[in-house]
Write a protein that holds these residues in place. Sequence first.
Motif, PDB file in Angstrom:
ATOM      1  N   ASN A 187      -1.743  94.858  66.157  1.00  0.00           N
ATOM      2  CA  ASN A 187      -2.193  95.878  65.202  1.00  0.00           C
ATOM      3  C   ASN A 187      -1.075  96.856  64.855  1.00  0.00           C
ATOM      4  OD1 ASN A 187      -4.752  94.861  64.969  1.00  0.00           O
ATOM      5  ND2 ASN A 187      -5.785  96.761  65.503  1.00  0.00           N
ATOM      6  N   GLY A 188      -0.965  97.117  63.554  1.00  0.00           N
ATOM      7  CA  GLY A 188       0.017  98.078  63.088  1.00  0.00           C
ATOM      8  C   GLY A 188       1.393  97.515  62.817  1.00  0.00           C
ATOM      9  N   LYS A 189       1.595  96.207  63.006  1.00  0.00           N
ATOM     10  CA  LYS A 189       2.892  95.589  62.754  1.00  0.00           C
ATOM     11  C   LYS A 189       2.837  94.758  61.473  1.00  0.00           C
ATOM     12  CE  LYS A 189       4.204  95.210  67.633  1.00  0.00           C
ATOM     13  NZ  LYS A 189       2.997  95.819  68.173  1.00  0.00           N
ATOM     14  N   THR A 190       3.989  94.543  60.883  1.00  0.00           N
ATOM     15  CA  THR A 190       4.056  93.644  59.722  1.00  0.00           C
ATOM     16  C   THR A 190       4.197  92.198  60.174  1.00  0.00           C
ATOM     17  OG1 THR A 190       6.443  93.978  59.577  1.00  0.00           O
ATOM     18  CG2 THR A 190       5.062  95.406  58.233  1.00  0.00           C
ATOM     19  N   VAL A 191       4.820  91.976  61.330  1.00  0.00           N
ATOM     20  CA  VAL A 191       4.995  90.637  61.900  1.00  0.00           C
ATOM     21  C   VAL A 191       4.692  90.711  63.381  1.00  0.00           C
ATOM     22  CG1 VAL A 191       6.599  88.739  62.348  1.00  0.00           C
ATOM     23  CG2 VAL A 191       6.800  90.037  60.230  1.00  0.00           C
ATOM     24  N   ASN A 215      -8.351  86.050  62.820  1.00  0.00           N
ATOM     25  CA  ASN A 215      -8.677  86.574  61.496  1.00  0.00           C
ATOM     26  C   ASN A 215      -8.179  88.011  61.430  1.00  0.00           C
ATOM     27  OD1 ASN A 215     -10.025  84.218  60.762  1.00  0.00           O
ATOM     28  ND2 ASN A 215     -11.987  84.967  61.521  1.00  0.00           N
ATOM     29  N   PHE A 216      -7.461  88.337  60.352  1.00  0.00           N
ATOM     30  CA  PHE A 216      -6.940  89.684  60.220  1.00  0.00           C
ATOM     31  C   PHE A 216      -6.814  90.054  58.746  1.00  0.00           C
ATOM     32  CE2 PHE A 216      -3.291  86.924  59.988  1.00  0.00           C
ATOM     33  CZ  PHE A 216      -2.390  87.529  59.131  1.00  0.00           C
ATOM     34  N   THR A 217      -6.710  91.341  58.501  1.00  0.00           N
ATOM     35  CA  THR A 217      -6.437  91.846  57.163  1.00  0.00           C
ATOM     36  C   THR A 217      -5.123  92.619  57.196  1.00  0.00           C
ATOM     37  OG1 THR A 217      -7.822  93.779  57.663  1.00  0.00           O
ATOM     38  CG2 THR A 217      -8.844  92.000  56.407  1.00  0.00           C
ATOM     39  N   ASP A 246       2.748  90.379  54.143  1.00  0.00           N
ATOM     40  CA  ASP A 246       3.759  90.623  53.118  1.00  0.00           C
ATOM     41  C   ASP A 246       3.740  92.085  52.693  1.00  0.00           C
ATOM     42  OD1 ASP A 246       4.599  87.977  52.960  1.00  0.00           O
ATOM     43  OD2 ASP A 246       2.993  87.456  51.582  1.00  0.00           O
ATOM     44  N   HIS A 247       2.562  92.690  52.751  1.00  0.00           N
ATOM     45  CA  HIS A 247       2.407  94.077  52.302  1.00  0.00           C
ATOM     46  C   HIS A 247       1.407  94.761  53.220  1.00  0.00           C
ATOM     47  CE1 HIS A 247       2.666  97.341  49.453  1.00  0.00           C
ATOM     48  NE2 HIS A 247       1.351  97.425  49.415  1.00  0.00           N
ATOM     49  N   GLY A 248       1.791  95.886  53.797  1.00  0.00           N
ATOM     50  CA  GLY A 248       0.898  96.580  54.724  1.00  0.00           C
ATOM     51  C   GLY A 248       1.141  96.129  56.149  1.00  0.00           C
ATOM     52  N   VAL A 249       0.178  96.438  57.036  1.00  0.00           N
ATOM     53  CA  VAL A 249       0.300  96.105  58.452  1.00  0.00           C
ATOM     54  C   VAL A 249      -0.946  95.349  58.914  1.00  0.00           C
ATOM     55  CG1 VAL A 249       1.810  98.056  58.959  1.00  0.00           C
ATOM     56  CG2 VAL A 249      -0.676  98.334  59.184  1.00  0.00           C
ATOM     57  N   ILE A 250      -0.802  94.667  60.034  1.00  0.00           N
ATOM     58  CA  ILE A 250      -1.854  93.799  60.574  1.00  0.00           C
ATOM     59  C   ILE A 250      -2.995  94.628  61.154  1.00  0.00           C
ATOM     60  CG2 ILE A 250      -2.364  92.096  62.369  1.00  0.00           C
ATOM     61  CD1 ILE A 250       0.688  91.293  62.096  1.00  0.00           C
ATOM     62  N   ASN A 272     -11.332  98.487  56.347  1.00  0.00           N
ATOM     63  CA  ASN A 272     -10.476  97.833  55.371  1.00  0.00           C
ATOM     64  C   ASN A 272      -9.250  98.659  54.988  1.00  0.00           C
ATOM     65  OD1 ASN A 272     -12.136  95.542  55.039  1.00  0.00           O
ATOM     66  ND2 ASN A 272     -13.570  96.789  53.870  1.00  0.00           N
ATOM     67  N   GLY A 273      -8.900  99.606  55.866  1.00  0.00           N
ATOM     68  CA  GLY A 273      -7.734 100.434  55.582  1.00  0.00           C
ATOM     69  C   GLY A 273      -8.086 101.598  54.702  1.00  0.00           C
ATOM     70  N   TYR A 274      -7.075 102.393  54.378  1.00  0.00           N
ATOM     71  CA  TYR A 274      -7.292 103.609  53.582  1.00  0.00           C
ATOM     72  C   TYR A 274      -6.932 103.344  52.141  1.00  0.00           C
ATOM     73  CZ  TYR A 274      -6.599 108.374  51.960  1.00  0.00           C
ATOM     74  OH  TYR A 274      -6.665 109.539  51.261  1.00  0.00           O
TER      75      TYR A 274
END
Length: 438
Positions: A300-304, A328-330, A253-257, A436-438
Amino acid sequence: MAASLRFRAALLLSAMALLLTAVYAGEQVTTCDWYALNIHRLHCDHGVINVEQALYGRSSSLICHEGKSHQELANVRCAQQGTFDKIKTRCNGKTVCEVGINDLRNPDPCPGTFKYLQTNFTCLHAFTSVACEQSEAYLYCDPQTVIFVYGADYGRRDRVTCANKRQLKAIENTNCLHPTDIVASRCNGKHSCRIAATNYLFGDPCVGTYKYLEVSYTCHSPGSDLKNGYFYAGEQVTTCDWYALNIHRLHCDHGVINVEQALYGRSSSLICHEGKSHQELANVRCAQQGTFDKIKTRCNGKTVCEVGINELRNPDPCPGTFKYLQTNFTCVYAFTSVACEQSEAYLYCDPQTVIFVYGADYGRRDRVTCANKRQLKAIENTNCLHPTDIVASRCNGKHSCRIAATNYLFGDPCVGTYKYLEVSYTCHSPGSDLKNGY
């Protein structure tokens, strides 16, 4: 002295009351009934909608009062019956919900009064399961917790979901919404639940359209309070290998995979076990080699991201064992840069930070991006996906980077299609941990 203390205590309580009034944990949207086709829009940047109150009518003379007479504002006890149930049914469990006010006008609850639609809602954390038509949704919780369904819909509300290899006429109707409580009635309170996405079960809200079942749910301890949702730091999606064309769908919903683990095979006898023999569940050390790399490269890097399970079946890692795909992804914060074919992507970070590319694709996956003044035949192929590590190899570690979106550099994954380069990246201090991203 006592009187002074009581006075200061009263002031403190008054200040606290004002503070509590000003701070509202949820969201409120108000739409004045100015126009015939007014749209009331609820949205969660993170999580899904949970409607708490909804009013179509008037409860205050101060709201939506501009340009209206005293007579039009005087009745502050005007409320359309059934508004809360209608908004709740339409919106609960979605990240975005749009309701036309004309759906609520008849019968008029108070002729002569100028009305508005006001909704209070919160955004709850939820898992989302999507099953394309003729496949099954699989809802799963750990044995200590049980399923609670926030909302479910069968139909279609976009041209992206479950669109792989489908003709345009089968996905063009996006006004095909059919909220249903069948999933909640069958799955609530269970540790796991299978439910088929079929017209037989849900009816057919739009004949000729290829539909899907979308479910949002949480896992909770039996008897616990669900008002604030169930907290889980990451996301997990499990797709049982029931059907030949099963689709595994990841979504942020927010950010990327950012994929952390992926398994096609079996590591537990409790997952996707319904209707299977002991022999089909016994091997819990079954894993297809290369699954993690394939899902990571694709998503990786996609929203969907949608992956067909048939892409992972061969060679069969454990014949006779019933398998599933679990990821499993964040969802991590990222910038996105899009460059249409024959132009350049420009990635930029402040001088103290450097670029780190999460993912990049050259091709086309929708009919909207870089479509201006293009003929349909140049944008109709949305099954044109070409993940590439060229952008990462050229740009990682730099403060800025230019890269041309051309067939010469990336190859041509779909001749005749007008393509684009899509890059998701973040800026980070050199040497920092990006897990965990930036």
